[in-house]
Design a protein around this motif. Structure first.
Motif, PDB file in Angstrom:
ATOM      1  N   GLU A   1       0.043  44.243   8.682  1.00 10.05           N
ATOM      2  CA  GLU A   1      -1.358  43.876   8.461  1.00 10.05           C
ATOM      3  C   GLU A   1      -2.282  44.527   9.501  1.00 10.05           C
ATOM      4  O   GLU A   1      -3.376  44.979   9.169  1.00 10.05           O
ATOM      5  CB  GLU A   1      -1.527  42.361   8.461  1.00 10.05           C
ATOM      6  CG  GLU A   1      -0.872  41.674   7.282  1.00 10.05           C
ATOM      7  CD  GLU A   1      -1.359  42.187   5.926  1.00 10.05           C
ATOM      8  OE1 GLU A   1      -2.571  42.476   5.780  1.00 10.05           O
ATOM      9  OE2 GLU A   1      -0.522  42.316   5.007  1.00 10.05           O
ATOM     10  N   ALA A   2      -1.827  44.595  10.750  1.00 14.89           N
ATOM     11  CA  ALA A   2      -2.639  45.220  11.797  1.00 14.89           C
ATOM     12  C   ALA A   2      -2.792  46.716  11.550  1.00 14.89           C
ATOM     13  O   ALA A   2      -3.887  47.268  11.688  1.00 14.89           O
ATOM     14  CB  ALA A   2      -2.007  44.968  13.164  1.00 14.89           C
ATOM     15  N   VAL A   3      -1.708  47.385  11.176  1.00 16.16           N
ATOM     16  CA  VAL A   3      -1.763  48.824  10.895  1.00 16.16           C
ATOM     17  C   VAL A   3      -2.655  49.075   9.674  1.00 16.16           C
ATOM     18  O   VAL A   3      -3.463  50.010   9.666  1.00 16.16           O
ATOM     19  CB  VAL A   3      -0.347  49.408  10.697  1.00 16.16           C
ATOM     20  CG1 VAL A   3      -0.396  50.826  10.152  1.00 16.16           C
ATOM     21  CG2 VAL A   3       0.432  49.350  12.004  1.00 16.16           C
ATOM     22  N   LYS A   4      -2.535  48.227   8.679  1.00 16.35           N
ATOM     23  CA  LYS A   4      -3.373  48.364   7.487  1.00 16.35           C
ATOM     24  C   LYS A   4      -4.842  48.200   7.841  1.00 16.35           C
ATOM     25  O   LYS A   4      -5.693  48.966   7.380  1.00 16.35           O
ATOM     26  CB  LYS A   4      -2.966  47.336   6.436  1.00 16.35           C
ATOM     27  CG  LYS A   4      -3.658  47.488   5.105  1.00 16.35           C
ATOM     28  CD  LYS A   4      -3.075  46.526   4.093  1.00 16.35           C
ATOM     29  CE  LYS A   4      -3.671  46.654   2.721  1.00 16.35           C
ATOM     30  NZ  LYS A   4      -5.098  46.776   2.646  1.00 16.35           N
TER      31      LYS A   4
ATOM     32  N   PHE B   1      -0.640  49.523  18.675  1.00 10.24           N
ATOM     33  CA  PHE B   1      -1.637  50.407  19.285  1.00 10.24           C
ATOM     34  C   PHE B   1      -2.237  51.289  18.199  1.00 10.24           C
ATOM     35  O   PHE B   1      -1.548  51.663  17.249  1.00 10.24           O
ATOM     36  CB  PHE B   1      -0.972  51.309  20.336  1.00 10.24           C
ATOM     37  CG  PHE B   1      -0.408  50.560  21.504  1.00 10.24           C
ATOM     38  CD1 PHE B   1      -1.168  50.349  22.638  1.00 10.24           C
ATOM     39  CD2 PHE B   1       0.890  50.064  21.468  1.00 10.24           C
ATOM     40  CE1 PHE B   1      -0.650  49.656  23.722  1.00 10.24           C
ATOM     41  CE2 PHE B   1       1.419  49.372  22.543  1.00 10.24           C
ATOM     42  CZ  PHE B   1       0.645  49.167  23.671  1.00 10.24           C
ATOM     43  N   ASP B   2      -3.493  51.662  18.382  1.00 13.98           N
ATOM     44  CA  ASP B   2      -4.091  52.607  17.442  1.00 13.98           C
ATOM     45  C   ASP B   2      -3.751  54.030  17.867  1.00 13.98           C
ATOM     46  O   ASP B   2      -3.037  54.248  18.858  1.00 13.98           O
ATOM     47  CB  ASP B   2      -5.604  52.377  17.298  1.00 13.98           C
ATOM     48  CG  ASP B   2      -6.403  52.636  18.564  1.00 13.98           C
ATOM     49  OD1 ASP B   2      -5.907  53.319  19.492  1.00 13.98           O
ATOM     50  OD2 ASP B   2      -7.553  52.157  18.632  1.00 13.98           O
ATOM     51  N   ALA B   3      -4.254  55.007  17.137  1.00 13.77           N
ATOM     52  CA  ALA B   3      -3.913  56.416  17.391  1.00 13.77           C
ATOM     53  C   ALA B   3      -4.383  56.896  18.757  1.00 13.77           C
ATOM     54  O   ALA B   3      -3.833  57.855  19.300  1.00 13.77           O
ATOM     55  CB  ALA B   3      -4.503  57.305  16.297  1.00 13.77           C
ATOM     56  N   GLU B   4      -5.374  56.223  19.336  1.00 13.21           N
ATOM     57  CA  GLU B   4      -5.878  56.598  20.660  1.00 13.21           C
ATOM     58  C   GLU B   4      -5.132  55.879  21.787  1.00 13.21           C
ATOM     59  O   GLU B   4      -5.462  56.037  22.960  1.00 13.21           O
ATOM     60  CB  GLU B   4      -7.378  56.300  20.767  1.00 13.21           C
ATOM     61  CG  GLU B   4      -8.259  57.266  19.984  1.00 13.21           C
ATOM     62  CD  GLU B   4      -8.219  56.999  18.481  1.00 13.21           C
ATOM     63  OE1 GLU B   4      -8.245  55.814  18.085  1.00 13.21           O
ATOM     64  OE2 GLU B   4      -8.145  57.970  17.713  1.00 13.21           O
ATOM     65  N   GLY B   5      -4.159  55.047  21.425  1.00 16.57           N
ATOM     66  CA  GLY B   5      -3.386  54.333  22.427  1.00 16.57           C
ATOM     67  C   GLY B   5      -4.011  53.029  22.880  1.00 16.57           C
ATOM     68  O   GLY B   5      -3.593  52.445  23.879  1.00 16.57           O
ATOM     69  N   VAL B   6      -5.001  52.538  22.141  1.00 20.40           N
ATOM     70  CA  VAL B   6      -5.655  51.273  22.472  1.00 20.40           C
ATOM     71  C   VAL B   6      -4.864  50.131  21.842  1.00 20.40           C
ATOM     72  O   VAL B   6      -4.573  50.159  20.638  1.00 20.40           O
ATOM     73  CB  VAL B   6      -7.122  51.259  21.973  1.00 20.40           C
ATOM     74  CG1 VAL B   6      -7.774  49.904  22.202  1.00 20.40           C
ATOM     75  CG2 VAL B   6      -7.917  52.374  22.639  1.00 20.40           C
TER      76      VAL B   6
ATOM     77  N   ALA C   1      -6.006  51.337   9.545  1.00 18.02           N
ATOM     78  CA  ALA C   1      -6.146  52.426   8.570  1.00 18.02           C
ATOM     79  C   ALA C   1      -7.392  52.215   7.709  1.00 18.02           C
ATOM     80  O   ALA C   1      -8.120  53.171   7.435  1.00 18.02           O
ATOM     81  CB  ALA C   1      -4.893  52.504   7.694  1.00 18.02           C
ATOM     82  N   ASP C   2      -7.631  50.980   7.293  1.00 22.08           N
ATOM     83  CA  ASP C   2      -8.794  50.678   6.458  1.00 22.08           C
ATOM     84  C   ASP C   2     -10.102  50.891   7.207  1.00 22.08           C
ATOM     85  O   ASP C   2     -11.113  51.276   6.626  1.00 22.08           O
ATOM     86  CB  ASP C   2      -8.727  49.246   5.931  1.00 22.08           C
ATOM     87  CG  ASP C   2      -7.629  49.049   4.883  1.00 22.08           C
ATOM     88  OD1 ASP C   2      -7.073  50.056   4.386  1.00 22.08           O
ATOM     89  OD2 ASP C   2      -7.323  47.876   4.576  1.00 22.08           O
ATOM     90  N   ALA C   3     -10.089  50.662   8.526  1.00 18.25           N
ATOM     91  CA  ALA C   3     -11.297  50.825   9.337  1.00 18.25           C
ATOM     92  C   ALA C   3     -11.585  52.290   9.640  1.00 18.25           C
ATOM     93  O   ALA C   3     -12.718  52.651   9.944  1.00 18.25           O
ATOM     94  CB  ALA C   3     -11.164  50.038  10.642  1.00 18.25           C
ATOM     95  N   GLY C   4     -10.525  53.103   9.580  1.00 17.51           N
ATOM     96  CA  GLY C   4     -10.669  54.506   9.965  1.00 17.51           C
ATOM     97  C   GLY C   4     -11.201  55.330   8.885  1.00 17.51           C
ATOM     98  O   GLY C   4     -11.907  56.235   8.876  1.00 17.51           O
TER      99      GLY C   4
END
Length: 106
Positions: A97-100, A72-77, A103-106
């Motif tokens: 890889e998903a967390v990276k 999930f991302d920081a917004e819970g999605v 983070a790279d998109a943010g």
């Protein structure tokens, strides 16, 4: 869980939170966590298995769960689901890889 423990510090450095959930009892989870040196929470879904049912990962052959990783991302999605049943290293590697990517998109 051992794979997640190996990648835990990398995930934590990216502000990711790692939590394991199992249908095992809390006592079994605690013993397992101590045995392999897990630094993140392992939660028990026993005896209700509500989390397993909610995420749709229950097995037809008993009160256990399929191996699945949800990122999930920081917004819970919900951003990524990893459900490889054969390659357990695909879970921590895929989560990293998903967390990276998040983070790279943010």
């Amino acid at each position: 869980m051992e794979g997640f423990q190996r990648r835990y510090r990398e995930l934590k450095a990216m502000n990711a939170h790692v939590v394991g959930v199992s249908s095992d009892t809390w006592a079994t989870q605690g013993a397992f966590a101590r045995e392999i040196g897990v630094e993140f929470p392992l939660l028990s879904d026993w005896p209700s298995n509500r989390t397993i049912a909610t995420f749709g990962v229950g097995r037809d052959d008993g009160p256990t769960a399929m191996r699945a990783t949800f990122v999930f991302d920081a917004e819970g999605v919900l951003r990524t689901v990893i459900d490889d049943q054969g390659d357990m290293q695909a879970h921590p590697d895929g989560a990293f890889e998903a967390v990276k990517a998040i983070a790279d998109a943010g």
